[in-house]
Design a protein around this motif. Structure first.
Motif, PDB file in Angstrom:
ATOM      1  N   ASN A 172       7.391  31.254  25.545  1.00  0.00           N
ATOM      2  CA  ASN A 172       7.326  31.773  26.919  1.00  0.00           C
ATOM      3  C   ASN A 172       8.686  31.733  27.617  1.00  0.00           C
ATOM      4  O   ASN A 172       8.774  31.757  28.838  1.00  0.00           O
ATOM      5  N   SER A 173       9.754  31.667  26.840  1.00  0.00           N
ATOM      6  CA  SER A 173      11.102  31.683  27.406  1.00  0.00           C
ATOM      7  C   SER A 173      11.354  33.052  28.044  1.00  0.00           C
ATOM      8  O   SER A 173      10.936  34.073  27.505  1.00  0.00           O
ATOM      9  N   PRO A 174      12.022  33.089  29.208  1.00  0.00           N
ATOM     10  CA  PRO A 174      12.252  34.374  29.888  1.00  0.00           C
ATOM     11  C   PRO A 174      13.329  35.201  29.182  1.00  0.00           C
ATOM     12  O   PRO A 174      14.458  35.325  29.663  1.00  0.00           O
ATOM     13  N   ARG A 175      12.976  35.753  28.029  1.00  0.00           N
ATOM     14  CA  ARG A 175      13.945  36.513  27.232  1.00  0.00           C
ATOM     15  C   ARG A 175      13.476  37.959  27.069  1.00  0.00           C
ATOM     16  O   ARG A 175      13.559  38.533  25.978  1.00  0.00           O
ATOM     17  N   GLU A 176      12.963  38.530  28.162  1.00  0.00           N
ATOM     18  CA  GLU A 176      12.502  39.908  28.117  1.00  0.00           C
ATOM     19  C   GLU A 176      13.662  40.827  27.722  1.00  0.00           C
ATOM     20  O   GLU A 176      14.812  40.577  28.067  1.00  0.00           O
ATOM     21  N   ASN A 177      13.321  41.883  27.008  1.00  0.00           N
ATOM     22  CA  ASN A 177      14.278  42.920  26.587  1.00  0.00           C
ATOM     23  C   ASN A 177      15.282  42.433  25.546  1.00  0.00           C
ATOM     24  O   ASN A 177      16.279  43.108  25.275  1.00  0.00           O
ATOM     25  N   SER A 242      23.994  45.316  25.214  1.00  0.00           N
ATOM     26  CA  SER A 242      24.489  44.721  26.461  1.00  0.00           C
ATOM     27  C   SER A 242      23.969  43.296  26.605  1.00  0.00           C
ATOM     28  O   SER A 242      22.825  43.002  26.245  1.00  0.00           O
ATOM     29  N   GLN A 243      24.806  42.409  27.156  1.00  0.00           N
ATOM     30  CA  GLN A 243      24.406  41.012  27.322  1.00  0.00           C
ATOM     31  C   GLN A 243      23.354  40.864  28.419  1.00  0.00           C
ATOM     32  O   GLN A 243      23.431  41.503  29.456  1.00  0.00           O
ATOM     33  N   LEU A 244      22.381  40.004  28.146  1.00  0.00           N
ATOM     34  CA  LEU A 244      21.352  39.687  29.139  1.00  0.00           C
ATOM     35  C   LEU A 244      21.790  38.433  29.901  1.00  0.00           C
ATOM     36  O   LEU A 244      22.347  37.506  29.305  1.00  0.00           O
ATOM     37  N   PRO A 245      21.535  38.376  31.207  1.00  0.00           N
ATOM     38  CA  PRO A 245      22.117  37.298  32.025  1.00  0.00           C
ATOM     39  C   PRO A 245      21.525  35.912  31.805  1.00  0.00           C
ATOM     40  O   PRO A 245      22.174  34.909  32.081  1.00  0.00           O
ATOM     41  N   VAL A 246      20.285  35.814  31.325  1.00  0.00           N
ATOM     42  CA  VAL A 246      19.625  34.515  31.217  1.00  0.00           C
ATOM     43  C   VAL A 246      20.370  33.582  30.250  1.00  0.00           C
ATOM     44  O   VAL A 246      20.880  34.024  29.217  1.00  0.00           O
ATOM     45  N   LYS A 247      20.463  32.314  30.630  1.00  0.00           N
ATOM     46  CA  LYS A 247      21.093  31.296  29.773  1.00  0.00           C
ATOM     47  C   LYS A 247      20.011  30.336  29.290  1.00  0.00           C
ATOM     48  O   LYS A 247      19.424  29.602  30.092  1.00  0.00           O
ATOM     49  N   THR A 248      19.728  30.369  28.003  1.00  0.00           N
ATOM     50  CA  THR A 248      18.728  29.460  27.428  1.00  0.00           C
ATOM     51  C   THR A 248      19.412  28.505  26.461  1.00  0.00           C
ATOM     52  O   THR A 248      20.577  28.679  26.101  1.00  0.00           O
ATOM     53  N   PRO A 292      16.253  31.862  37.654  1.00  0.00           N
ATOM     54  CA  PRO A 292      15.171  32.046  38.643  1.00  0.00           C
ATOM     55  C   PRO A 292      13.844  31.432  38.210  1.00  0.00           C
ATOM     56  O   PRO A 292      13.065  30.983  39.051  1.00  0.00           O
ATOM     57  N   THR A 293      13.575  31.406  36.909  1.00  0.00           N
ATOM     58  CA  THR A 293      12.280  30.887  36.449  1.00  0.00           C
ATOM     59  C   THR A 293      12.341  29.429  35.996  1.00  0.00           C
ATOM     60  O   THR A 293      11.353  28.912  35.467  1.00  0.00           O
ATOM     61  N   PHE A 294      13.507  28.770  36.185  1.00  0.00           N
ATOM     62  CA  PHE A 294      13.572  27.351  35.801  1.00  0.00           C
ATOM     63  C   PHE A 294      12.537  26.547  36.584  1.00  0.00           C
ATOM     64  O   PHE A 294      12.355  26.731  37.786  1.00  0.00           O
ATOM     65  N   SER A 295      11.845  25.639  35.870  1.00  0.00           N
ATOM     66  CA  SER A 295      10.853  24.792  36.524  1.00  0.00           C
ATOM     67  C   SER A 295      11.119  23.329  36.204  1.00  0.00           C
ATOM     68  O   SER A 295      11.283  22.962  35.034  1.00  0.00           O
ATOM     69  N   ALA A 296      11.140  22.491  37.242  1.00  0.00           N
ATOM     70  CA  ALA A 296      11.295  21.046  37.043  1.00  0.00           C
ATOM     71  C   ALA A 296      10.087  20.451  36.338  1.00  0.00           C
ATOM     72  O   ALA A 296      10.143  19.327  35.831  1.00  0.00           O
ATOM     73  N   ASP A 297       8.966  21.211  36.286  1.00  0.00           N
ATOM     74  CA  ASP A 297       7.777  20.772  35.539  1.00  0.00           C
ATOM     75  C   ASP A 297       7.876  21.129  34.057  1.00  0.00           C
ATOM     76  O   ASP A 297       6.998  20.774  33.279  1.00  0.00           O
ATOM     77  N   GLY A 298       8.915  21.856  33.698  1.00  0.00           N
ATOM     78  CA  GLY A 298       9.092  22.262  32.307  1.00  0.00           C
ATOM     79  C   GLY A 298       8.524  23.641  32.047  1.00  0.00           C
ATOM     80  O   GLY A 298       9.235  24.536  31.623  1.00  0.00           O
ATOM     81  N   ASN A 302      10.594  27.053  30.033  1.00  0.00           N
ATOM     82  CA  ASN A 302      11.261  27.313  31.315  1.00  0.00           C
ATOM     83  C   ASN A 302      11.919  26.042  31.855  1.00  0.00           C
ATOM     84  O   ASN A 302      12.087  25.886  33.066  1.00  0.00           O
ATOM     85  N   GLY A 303      12.265  25.141  30.955  1.00  0.00           N
ATOM     86  CA  GLY A 303      12.976  23.940  31.379  1.00  0.00           C
ATOM     87  C   GLY A 303      12.609  22.666  30.635  1.00  0.00           C
ATOM     88  O   GLY A 303      13.308  21.659  30.752  1.00  0.00           O
ATOM     89  N   SER A 304      11.522  22.668  29.865  1.00  0.00           N
ATOM     90  CA  SER A 304      11.126  21.449  29.138  1.00  0.00           C
ATOM     91  C   SER A 304      12.219  21.014  28.168  1.00  0.00           C
ATOM     92  O   SER A 304      13.036  21.821  27.715  1.00  0.00           O
ATOM     93  N   VAL A 305      12.212  19.726  27.848  1.00  0.00           N
ATOM     94  CA  VAL A 305      13.153  19.162  26.876  1.00  0.00           C
ATOM     95  C   VAL A 305      12.393  18.915  25.567  1.00  0.00           C
ATOM     96  O   VAL A 305      11.407  18.183  25.548  1.00  0.00           O
TER      97      VAL A 305
END
Length: 475
Positions: A172-177, A242-248, A292-298, A302-305
């Protein structure tokens, strides 16, 4: 299986020792015989709590990195051999199989069932921990055929590889396109580099050269297309390149592949300490904190470790000799794992698949009560065993070379006892004596010991069989 069968570690924080011991004791529950659905040493290493008893390629590959330290109580290669036997005539090996039926687990988003191609990385590590050259010779044709299948189906005209983002495991990582995932391409480079090394082990110069050329070609393209000078990061590409802006977290795979030069590596590694990107309290979140979709809940990816990705980043730091930072991150991560097992409020804890990025506790995923998986031994051992031995204590072992390297960043009471090195049990312990800090060693056969203390003293010594000791001040 008693605890004494496994190598024993010594560390000044007893909680770290306890969680290491508990991991070995609990791993036995995750070896399942698919015919009986019961715990069995003849079974496969899986997560028994899953609704479907399936064997996962990525988890199986990563698990070998800690199973090699089990003193052969667990065969690290068992799961890998299952995948090799499943290879199809065209070279395909799918990302997951149902252990009951043996059929590939199909996902409409990934119809070919491609996974991260890292078998050669695992085999190279197995060779250095088990010293089985015959195995390298036996598996090489399988690995070659697998790479040929990947080239034929996923390599595009620009020299990069295009696979669905889901194939990289971050569901569910925000890696659309995403058309060209940075992690998949970096993993191809890692695999090619290790294929070249396996060719060297077999004294096959042609094979070694073939994969080294493949590696350098891909390294050039990843640096050309995926590196962004402004962000100091590696990015996924869309279908137009083209590069997508999201950093995962995927942007750190090139470290492990040794792709960035020193300047790029410095920029990339700086993100680890940057509180606006990946410098969260618990290293390392799977999504940049400024997304934008980072969540402190993970919220899943979208942010889990996840221990798998922490292991990957820490091993990448090692490639650039950032041992202090690697150790610091490993220790911080282990404290959060300990908090998850023994919560401060006295509630019942566990060893989890994923953790919160900004505070203690397991991650959360809305609408999914099964997340994170509890008692997730197939991945947590990367933290509590592999990182514990290799980064917290600081040992690096190669059986074929008969070498043990020990990087000691701090003079502390620590070490390992009765670690099996192919019919040779060794013990290495640092301790305080009235004459200063010393190292106590015991071995059944000769090996070569390199000690690096505080980056100030480095020395290689032949260690004879029997017991011996040395004073650090005398080195």
């Amino acid at each position: 299986m008693s605890k004494k069968d496994f190598p024993k570690i010594h560390f000044y924080d007893q909680d770290f020792v306890d969680i290491y011991d508990k991991t070995w004791n609990w791993i036995s529950d995750s070896w399942i015989d698919p015919k009986t659905n019961e715990v069995s040493t003849d079974g496969f290493f899986v997560h028994p709590g899953d609704s479907q008893l399936a064997i996962n390629q990525a988890e199986s590959i990563f698990s070998t990195f800690f199973l090699v330290y089990s003193n052969k109580n667990y065969a690290a290669e068992t799961n890998l051999d299952y995948f090799y036997k499943k290879q199809e005539s065209n070279g395909a090996i799918r990302w997951m199989y149902d252990l009951k039926t043996g059929a590939p687990v199909v996902d409409s988003r990934n119809p070919e069932g491609i996974g991260l191609p890292l078998f050669a990385w695992a085999e190279f590590n197995l060779y250095h921990k088990l010293a089985n050259k015959r195995r390298v010779k036996e598996v090489m044709p399988v690995l070659q055929k697998f790479m040929e299948w990947i080239d034929a189906n996923f390599k595009r005209e620009n020299g990069l590889y295009s696979v669905p983002a889901i194939a990289c495991g971050m569901d569910n990582s925000p890696r659309e396109n995403v058309c060209y995932p940075v992690d998949f391409n970096a993993c191809i480079a890692i695999n090619a580099l290790n294929m070249s090394s396996l060719g060297d082990i077999l004294n096959d110069k042609e094979l070694s050269f073939q994969y080294k050329r493949m590696y350098f070609s891909l390294k050039t393209r990843i640096n050309s297309y995926m590196w962004n000078e402004e962000t100091g990061f590696y990015h996924d590409l869309d279908e137009n390149g083209s590069q997508l802006p999201v950093k995962t977290i995927a942007g750190f795979w090139p470290l492990l592949a040794e792709i960035p030069n020193a300047d790029k590596a410095d920029s990339l590694i700086a993100h680890i300490s940057n509180p606006e990107t990946f410098g969260s309290e618990h290293p390392f979140p799977t999504l940049s904190l400024d997304s934008p979709t980072f969540s402190a809940d993970g919220e899943g990816y979208n942010g889990s470790v996840y221990p798998i990705y922490n292991f990957m980043v820490i091993k990448g730091l090692e490639k650039y000799q950032r041992y202090d930072l690697a150790r610091e991150c490993a220790i911080r991560h282990l404290y959060f794992v300990l908090e998850g097992l023994q919560p401060a409020d006295g509630s019942k804890g566990d060893l989890y698949e994923a953790y919160l990025p900004c505070k203690e506790g397991p991650a959360i995923k809305s609408g999914d009560e099964s997340f994170p998986r509890k008692h997730c031994m197939i991945t947590i051992g990367l933290s509590t065993i592999a990182l514990m031995i290799e980064n917290v204590i600081g040992l690096s072992i190669s059986l074929p070379r008969k070498t043990v390297d020990w990087i000691i960043p701090n003079l502390e009471i620590m070490g390992i006892e009765k670690l099996s090195l192919k019919r040779n049990l060794i013990t290495i312990l640092s301790h305080k004596t009235p004459r200063g800090w010393g190292i106590q060693m015991e071995s059944e056969k000769l090996y070569y010991f390199t000690i690096n203390i505080l980056d100030q003293k480095k020395k290689t010594l032949p260690i004879p069989s029997g017991k011996c000791s040395m004073l650090i001040d005398k080195l």
